[in-house]
Design an enzyme around this catalytic site. Structure first.
Site, short mmCIF file in Angstrom:
data_model
loop_
_atom_site.label_atom_id
_atom_site.label_comp_id
_atom_site.label_asym_id
_atom_site.label_seq_id
_atom_site.Cartn_x
_atom_site.Cartn_y
_atom_site.Cartn_z
N HIS A 250 -55.78 18.27 34.93
CA HIS A 250 -56.23 19.59 35.36
C HIS A 250 -56.18 19.66 36.88
CE1 HIS A 250 -58.43 23.34 35.44
NE2 HIS A 250 -59.21 22.82 36.37
N ALA B 267 -25.76 19.16 26.77
CA ALA B 267 -25.44 17.84 27.30
C ALA B 267 -26.31 16.74 26.68
CB ALA B 267 -25.62 17.84 28.82
N VAL C 205 -17.66 18.44 32.57
CA VAL C 205 -18.03 19.82 32.91
C VAL C 205 -19.47 19.88 33.40
CG1 VAL C 205 -18.53 22.07 31.86
CG2 VAL C 205 -16.35 20.94 31.40
N LYS D 171 -27.74 24.28 38.34
CA LYS D 171 -29.17 24.06 38.58
C LYS D 171 -29.46 23.90 40.07
CE LYS D 171 -29.06 24.96 34.98
NZ LYS D 171 -28.06 25.15 33.92
N GLY E 121 -5.54 12.78 27.60
CA GLY E 121 -5.15 11.90 26.51
C GLY E 121 -4.90 12.65 25.21
N ASP F 202 -19.97 18.59 22.52
CA ASP F 202 -19.57 19.97 22.20
C ASP F 202 -18.42 20.03 21.19
OD1 ASP F 202 -21.37 20.57 24.17
OD2 ASP F 202 -20.00 21.78 25.40
N GLY G 176 -26.19 35.52 27.17
CA GLY G 176 -26.60 34.21 26.66
C GLY G 176 -27.08 33.33 27.81
N ILE H 119 -25.44 31.29 29.93
CA ILE H 119 -24.73 31.34 31.20
C ILE H 119 -24.93 32.70 31.86
CG2 ILE H 119 -22.43 31.28 32.28
CD1 ILE H 119 -21.64 29.18 30.20
P1 NAD Z 1 -23.91 32.03 24.56
O1 NAD Z 1 -23.45 31.83 23.18
O2 NAD Z 1 -25.22 31.48 24.98
O3 NAD Z 1 -23.96 33.59 24.89
C1 NAD Z 1 -22.84 34.43 24.78
C2 NAD Z 1 -23.33 35.85 24.55
O4 NAD Z 1 -22.23 36.72 24.73
C3 NAD Z 1 -23.88 36.08 23.15
O5 NAD Z 1 -25.16 36.64 23.24
C4 NAD Z 1 -22.86 37.06 22.54
O6 NAD Z 1 -23.45 37.97 21.65
C5 NAD Z 1 -22.32 37.76 23.76
N1 NAD Z 1 -20.99 38.34 23.60
C6 NAD Z 1 -19.92 37.83 22.94
N2 NAD Z 1 -18.86 38.65 23.08
C7 NAD Z 1 -19.25 39.70 23.84
C8 NAD Z 1 -18.60 40.88 24.34
N3 NAD Z 1 -17.32 41.10 24.11
N4 NAD Z 1 -19.31 41.74 25.09
C9 NAD Z 1 -20.61 41.49 25.35
N5 NAD Z 1 -21.27 40.40 24.92
C10 NAD Z 1 -20.61 39.49 24.18
O7 NAD Z 1 -22.72 31.50 25.47
P2 NAD Z 1 -22.64 31.21 27.03
O8 NAD Z 1 -23.74 31.87 27.77
O9 NAD Z 1 -21.24 31.51 27.41
O10 NAD Z 1 -22.87 29.66 27.09
C11 NAD Z 1 -22.02 28.80 26.34
C12 NAD Z 1 -22.74 27.56 25.91
O11 NAD Z 1 -22.97 26.73 27.03
C13 NAD Z 1 -24.10 27.84 25.30
O12 NAD Z 1 -24.00 27.96 23.91
C14 NAD Z 1 -24.91 26.66 25.70
O13 NAD Z 1 -24.90 25.73 24.65
C15 NAD Z 1 -24.19 26.07 26.89
N6 NAD Z 1 -25.00 26.26 28.10
C16 NAD Z 1 -26.23 25.69 28.17
C17 NAD Z 1 -27.00 25.87 29.28
C18 NAD Z 1 -28.36 25.23 29.35
O14 NAD Z 1 -28.62 24.31 28.56
N7 NAD Z 1 -29.24 25.67 30.23
C19 NAD Z 1 -26.56 26.64 30.33
C20 NAD Z 1 -25.32 27.21 30.24
C21 NAD Z 1 -24.54 27.01 29.12
#
Ligand code: NAD
Length: 471
Positions: free
Chosen positions: A445, A321, A43, A53, A116, A313, A183, A185
């Site tokens: 600097h 990752a 993924v 990115k 698998g 995960d 969050g 994403i």
């Molecule tokens: P997340 O857990 O970061 O955020 C999900 C958000 O959705 C939370 O704040 C939650 O409260 C909210 N939420 C849940 N249900 C809801 C609803 N019905 N209505 C409104 N808000 C709601 O999850 P994500 O953004 O989906 O990302 C998933 C995972 O992927 C992350 O936990 C992270 O570990 C990983 N990720 C990492 C990166 C990075 O490292 N830069 C980037 C993308 C994803």
């Protein structure tokens, strides 16, 4: 049996699985890597970290060009060739995954393509297009990752409702886009699509964006997003989605005070991810999962089945990752009979928004929750020469310190490039550095890295550029 003959099967070729397979091969094990995709990458490389990115870099270029008017350079509105942008992003993914395929062959890792499932504690059956193959192993490492969560209320069989994979396909730039979830994403995709020209609204069920990050860091991002997003609706949930006859998606929103129905061209659901553990045939082994579906592992990434390990995960939070890659090393070393253990002091988290937010080690909210006493020293980027030359003083660097010893327990940064800067914080926390180590190390600097040294200086009131009110 000599270790050279050990057969290691790795299920899943993402940033947990492929490093595990490569490390195991380097040790002389007989390695089979199982994944449906043609090349390793999973993924993260195909539909996650890397394409997002690449696109966020393009978004950054658009924003920088806009900023340039502040120092007398006008580029005008950008013309976006969506096919060109998509092609570039896909090219990045192809180069990276193709390179990994070459590396797998060079290391004599056998790749078996398909899905698998465990048949017993020493056999995985792999299925592809109705054809079956069996892989037997002495040890298996499960690295099957996670998938976007799609709660029932948000499930709508329509190409107007996206998950992160659909958002990264860059099929179009919708006029209006609703992002459900504030969050990682949600906010990264808000940054991207707002830069491309969509009117973006974010709804977040809780009272805060980026729940894991400290509020002072998030505030800086939230303020910056204010000017770019249509709205950020906190404490608001989406209760239903319907295709609208005139196009778009009709959305029922339930906020603290009112319920409304609004229509958006597209909806992106980004409300978390779920571990891919349900369909692995784990019931034919002694592997167990917890109530959230994560495979239970010990400090050596062993599951309850002696021949099976789990990493990444599927084996628990944080779903990052680089955490998976590090666990891969632990699992392979344990299989090789070495006394390895999973005990990181700092796993960095980076949110690639603009500005970026990054942290490692202890956060202030975690310290409060766990009753750990800390002192916090901060350096605002308004006092950084480098930040001024970039026209980006909207950043801040803070260090959490153990009182008395001045040991660095955590670092939090908001600002452009925070994701690169945080690496110094990781090293400081892992090495048990004290503030003196940071302030006595000469930093280049002018650079943003100086904000880490200066945050340490602020603690002792010796920063040439900033006088702290406290201390
Ligand atoms: P997340 O857990 O970061 O955020 C999900 C958000 O959705 C939370 O704040 C939650 O409260 C909210 N939420 C849940 N249900 C809801 C609803 N019905 N209505 C409104 N808000 C709601 O999850 P994500 O953004 O989906 O990302 C998933 C995972 O992927 C992350 O936990 C992270 O570990 C990983 N990720 C990492 C990166 C990075 O490292 N830069 C980037 C993308 C994803």
């Amino acid at each position: 049996m000599t270790t050279e003959r050990l057969r290691v099967a790795v299920l899943g070729a993402g940033p947990g699985g492929y490093p595990a397979a490569f490390l195991a091969a380097e040790r002389g094990f007989d390695v089979t890597l199982i994944d449906p995709r043609a090349n390793p990458g999973g993924v993260c490389l195909y539909i996650g970290c890397i394409p997002s990115k690449a696109l966020l870099h393009a978004a950054g270029v658009i924003r920088e060009a806009e900023h340039a008017s502040a120092f007398g350079i006008e580029f005008g509105a950008p013309t976006i060739d969506l096919d060109g942008l998509r092609g570039w992003k896909d090219g990045v993914v192809e180069k990276l995954t193709g390179g990994l395929g070459t590396l797998a062959r060079a290391r004599k890792v056998r790749m078996v393509h398909g899905l698998g499932r465990f048949v017993d504690a020493h056999t995985i059956r792999v299925e592809r297009d109705g054809e079956l193959a069996e892989v037997t192993f002495d040890f298996a490492i499960v690295a099957t990752g996670s998938s976007p969560a799609m709660p029932a209320a948000l499930r709508l069989d329509s190409d107007r409702v996206w998950d992160s994979t659909a958002a990264l396909e860059l099929r179009e730039v919708p006029g209006t886009l609703l992002i459900v979830g504030g969050g990682y994403i949600g906010l990264e995709m808000a940054t991207l699509y707002a830069a491309l020209g969509s009117k973006v609204t974010v709804v977040e069920a809780t009272g805060t964006l980026l729940a894991g990050a400290d509020a002072d860091l998030v505030r800086v991002l939230a303020k910056s997003l204010e000017g770019r997003l249509e709205a950020v609706l906190l404490e608001t949930s989406v209760t239903a989605l319907r295709e609208h006859a005139g196009g778009g998606v009709e959305v029922d929103l339930a906020g603290v005070e009112e319920q409304t129905t609004r229509t958006f061209d597209r909806v992106l659901v980004a409300v978390g991810r779920r571990p891919n553990s349900a369909d692995l045939g784990l019931e034919h082994t002694s592997v167990t999962t917890n109530e959230r579906g994560f495979i239970r592992v010990d400090h050596q990434r062993r599951t309850d089945e002696p021949s099976i390990f789990a990493i990444g995960d599927v084996a628990g939070e944080p779903m990052l990752a680089h955490k998976a890659t590090h666990e891969a090393r632990v699992a392979v070393e344990v299989i090789a009979g070495e006394p390895a253990a999973w005990e990181p002091a700092a796993i960095p988290a980076v949110v690639y928004t603009d500005p970026e937010i990054a942290w490692c080690g202890l956060t202030e909210q975690e310290a409060r929750a766990r009753g750990i006493e800390v002192e916090v020293t901060r350096f605002p980027w308004t006092a950084s020469g480098r930040a001024l030359t970039l026209g980006r003083t909207d950043g801040s660097t803070k260090i959490l310190v153990e009182p008395g010893t001045e040991r660095v327990l955590g670092v939090g940064i908001v600002g452009p490039g925070a994701g690169e800067l945080i690496a110094e914080g990781v090293l400081a926390v892992e090495m048990g550095a004290r503030l003196d180590d940071l302030r006595m190390s000469i930093h280049p600097h002018p650079s943003l890295t100086e904000t880490i040294m200066e945050a340490a200086e602020v603690f002792f009131n010796t920063s040439p550029h900033y006088i702290a009110r406290r201390r």
